[in-house]
Design a protein around this motif. Sequence first.
Motif, PDB file in Angstrom:
ATOM      1  N   ALA A 274       0.827  -1.208   0.000  1.00 33.27           N
ATOM      2  CA  ALA A 274       0.000   0.000   0.000  1.00 33.27           C
ATOM      3  C   ALA A 274       0.855   1.250   0.000  1.00 33.27           C
ATOM      4  O   ALA A 274       0.533   2.245  -0.666  1.00 33.27           O
ATOM      5  N   LEU A 275       1.958   1.208   0.724  1.00 38.46           N
ATOM      6  CA  LEU A 275       2.831   2.377   0.827  1.00 38.46           C
ATOM      7  C   LEU A 275       3.472   2.729  -0.514  1.00 38.46           C
ATOM      8  O   LEU A 275       3.881   3.867  -0.727  1.00 38.46           O
ATOM      9  N   MET A 276       3.547   1.771  -1.427  1.00 37.91           N
ATOM     10  CA  MET A 276       4.187   2.010  -2.720  1.00 37.91           C
ATOM     11  C   MET A 276       3.221   2.582  -3.758  1.00 37.91           C
ATOM     12  O   MET A 276       3.651   2.978  -4.846  1.00 37.91           O
ATOM     13  N   GLU A 277       1.930   2.633  -3.452  1.00 38.49           N
ATOM     14  CA  GLU A 277       0.933   3.029  -4.453  1.00 38.49           C
ATOM     15  C   GLU A 277       0.631   4.521  -4.392  1.00 38.49           C
ATOM     16  O   GLU A 277       0.721   5.142  -3.332  1.00 38.49           O
ATOM     17  N   HIS A 278       0.224   5.078  -5.543  1.00 41.53           N
ATOM     18  CA  HIS A 278      -0.150   6.486  -5.632  1.00 41.53           C
ATOM     19  C   HIS A 278      -1.597   6.661  -6.087  1.00 41.53           C
ATOM     20  O   HIS A 278      -2.156   7.739  -5.901  1.00 41.53           O
ATOM     21  N   ASN A 279      -2.181   5.643  -6.714  1.00 40.99           N
ATOM     22  CA  ASN A 279      -3.616   5.652  -6.989  1.00 40.99           C
ATOM     23  C   ASN A 279      -4.316   5.406  -5.656  1.00 40.99           C
ATOM     24  O   ASN A 279      -4.140   4.358  -5.031  1.00 40.99           O
ATOM     25  N   ILE A 280      -5.106   6.366  -5.204  1.00 37.16           N
ATOM     26  CA  ILE A 280      -5.611   6.303  -3.838  1.00 37.16           C
ATOM     27  C   ILE A 280      -6.521   5.093  -3.618  1.00 37.16           C
ATOM     28  O   ILE A 280      -6.496   4.477  -2.548  1.00 37.16           O
ATOM     29  N   GLN A 281      -7.292   4.705  -4.639  1.00 38.89           N
ATOM     30  CA  GLN A 281      -8.170   3.549  -4.452  1.00 38.89           C
ATOM     31  C   GLN A 281      -7.374   2.248  -4.477  1.00 38.89           C
ATOM     32  O   GLN A 281      -7.701   1.301  -3.746  1.00 38.89           O
ATOM     33  N   ARG A 282      -6.342   2.180  -5.280  1.00 34.93           N
ATOM     34  CA  ARG A 282      -5.480   0.993  -5.268  1.00 34.93           C
ATOM     35  C   ARG A 282      -4.732   0.899  -3.939  1.00 34.93           C
ATOM     36  O   ARG A 282      -4.576  -0.189  -3.381  1.00 34.93           O
ATOM     37  N   LEU A 283      -4.286   2.040  -3.432  1.00 29.16           N
ATOM     38  CA  LEU A 283      -3.619   2.075  -2.130  1.00 29.16           C
ATOM     39  C   LEU A 283      -4.559   1.579  -1.036  1.00 29.16           C
ATOM     40  O   LEU A 283      -4.177   0.765  -0.181  1.00 29.16           O
ATOM     41  N   LEU A 284      -5.784   2.063  -1.037  1.00 30.25           N
ATOM     42  CA  LEU A 284      -6.755   1.639  -0.021  1.00 30.25           C
ATOM     43  C   LEU A 284      -7.100   0.158  -0.170  1.00 30.25           C
ATOM     44  O   LEU A 284      -7.396  -0.515   0.820  1.00 30.25           O
ATOM     45  N   ALA A 285      -7.056  -0.354  -1.407  1.00 28.07           N
ATOM     46  CA  ALA A 285      -7.315  -1.781  -1.619  1.00 28.07           C
ATOM     47  C   ALA A 285      -6.254  -2.631  -0.933  1.00 28.07           C
ATOM     48  O   ALA A 285      -6.557  -3.652  -0.303  1.00 28.07           O
ATOM     49  N   TYR A 286      -4.997  -2.225  -1.045  1.00 27.86           N
ATOM     50  CA  TYR A 286      -3.941  -2.965  -0.350  1.00 27.86           C
ATOM     51  C   TYR A 286      -4.102  -2.862   1.162  1.00 27.86           C
ATOM     52  O   TYR A 286      -3.801  -3.811   1.892  1.00 27.86           O
ATOM     53  N   HIS A 287      -4.584  -1.726   1.632  1.00 26.33           N
ATOM     54  CA  HIS A 287      -4.831  -1.618   3.069  1.00 26.33           C
ATOM     55  C   HIS A 287      -6.025  -2.475   3.487  1.00 26.33           C
ATOM     56  O   HIS A 287      -6.100  -2.909   4.642  1.00 26.33           O
ATOM     57  N   THR A 288      -6.948  -2.700   2.580  1.00 26.32           N
ATOM     58  CA  THR A 288      -8.007  -3.670   2.878  1.00 26.32           C
ATOM     59  C   THR A 288      -7.415  -5.054   3.076  1.00 26.32           C
ATOM     60  O   THR A 288      -7.806  -5.789   3.997  1.00 26.32           O
ATOM     61  N   LEU A 289      -6.450  -5.416   2.232  1.00 21.07           N
ATOM     62  CA  LEU A 289      -5.764  -6.696   2.420  1.00 21.07           C
ATOM     63  C   LEU A 289      -5.081  -6.739   3.780  1.00 21.07           C
ATOM     64  O   LEU A 289      -5.119  -7.762   4.477  1.00 21.07           O
TER      65      LEU A 289
END
Length: 604
Positions: A274-289
């Motif tokens: 998640a920390l590596m992402e810049h697309n906010i929804q993709r970042l939040l998806a990794y935080h869902t994981l």
Amino acid sequence: MTLFSLLSTAVVTLSAAALLAGLLSAFKPLSGFFAGLGGAVGCLLATAAGLGALLDGQTVSGIVPLINLHLLLTPLGAVWLLTLGVCGFFISLYNLAWHRHQAVKANGLLINLLLAAAICAVSAANLGALVVMAEIMALCAVFLTGCSASGKLWFALGRLGTLLLALLCWLLWQRYQTLDFSVLSLHPLSGGTWLLGVMGFGLLAGIIPLHAWVPQAHANAPAPAAALFSAVVMKVGLFGILTLSLLGGQPPLWWGVLLLAFGLLTAFVGGLYALMEHNIQRLLAYHTLENIGIILLGLGAGISGLALRQPALVALGLVGGLYHLFNHSLFKSTLFLGAGALWFATGYRDIEKLGGLGKRMPLISLAMLVGLMAMAALPPLNGFAGEWVIYQAFFRLSASGNFLLQVMGPLLAVGLAITGALAVMCMAKVYGVTFLGAPRSAQAENPRPLPWLMSVSVAALAICCVIGGVAAPWLLPRLFSAVPLPLETANTVVSQPMIALLLIAATLLPLLLLVLLKGDRLPSRSRGAAWVCGYDHEASMVITAHGFAMPVKAAFAPVLALRKWLEPTLSLPVWRGDAAPLLFRRLALIELAVLVVVVISRGA
């Protein structure tokens, strides 16, 4: 109305809203209005049914009219029903305003059908109905991804999970001639059938390494759909895993240990990526994981307690996991709907193109700050409350008397702490780059005004995050009916209300000192442009999301290098061609239509 009447009326209301929205899909404003209103009413009824079953500790069952579906609502299932109902209510209200954007397509049919199927899934009286309803829910989600490539991947992986679950149902039917949970609960599952179920439902829940569809599905999906993926769809996968794990009484210890291992892997890798992402929804998806992993840690500790016949460990693990499941849905809905508001106002999901929105969108900014702090498990918000109970479960593991668990307990606590540190860094990155500093685009400098209902829905969810944390001492005991065992602590007491009061006092203390020690002050002075070591300040000097994450990227380079194995991409020409997404969407449409017809025909 009785509890079952509330439940069946919720299903009928959502189904009717889906049908009406589909018929009016050519008239987007009208379709969105009926879809949002019907969804909100249906979810409110489901919330009332779940709350009643949880508070009364009752198990109710009956047949839903029109579709002739046998539903069974238990206190444990009521936790999921309450989670789906509360989040679905705010998502439906938000969806009313979402349809006002000219680029948004009508989605009421799919969203309401997804919610109805999810409610039926967590209330199903037999495994076959659970699998069918989960399949209908997942197929609706395929069409909500907003991207043909992500829908293609989800369709392929989802059907693999469905095949595994269908094989599980066939094996259980061959052995017991029934799929009713009331009968299956009398017979312990074999290790092989349990693993089939964990893999099948694990694909739906996004357990790493079965997670490849999750970031792609969330990245470009409409905000209400992305919120549903995290708050509803993936939670049904966890429901299936826990339901199978509780069948047959005492499970073997290795079941709990395996869930703990999957949970730690999912939490750490999800937080790091998640920390590596810049697309906010993709970042939040990794935080869902990451949070799916944290919930699994709690459930795994509870299953381990069942295997060891230690009621305190069972209670701590399951209560912590269930409370975090509910809380995660709240703060992740806040964040996804807040991210949707940013896209609605600016047209961007890339946080590198935002900035300075704190002054221009103050209500969304404050709500997102609350959601991000809850995601980082900072007290006194709700993300901290559930994780603290899970930490106590790890302390209890260390005192369980089993050598393996005694070793795992401290390791799990340290791993969860590292995951929390990554979440705090991600919180600082998202909020700092998105809402602070100077705008990085014309759209961020002059955002589009938001509909009031959109802002109110996000703010109301943020308030729920605060309530879920501060009121944790009063809300946690409500889960006792779902886990009827004594809740004991590991000699650690944390008062969420006291933490909240201390934080408020710490905020007011500087102001109090300023008033008391004001004395004679120099007059206010005007300042010119910022000065940076001999250079004039420029917008390009503002820290970027990429630069913020670079030290962590360098430190964990070996783990990040595993990404190509954890998220493989097929190089087959057929898979990468333009015809594959269209083919899969047609197959998904055919399967969804067949399943809906089959369900309706059973009640005819």
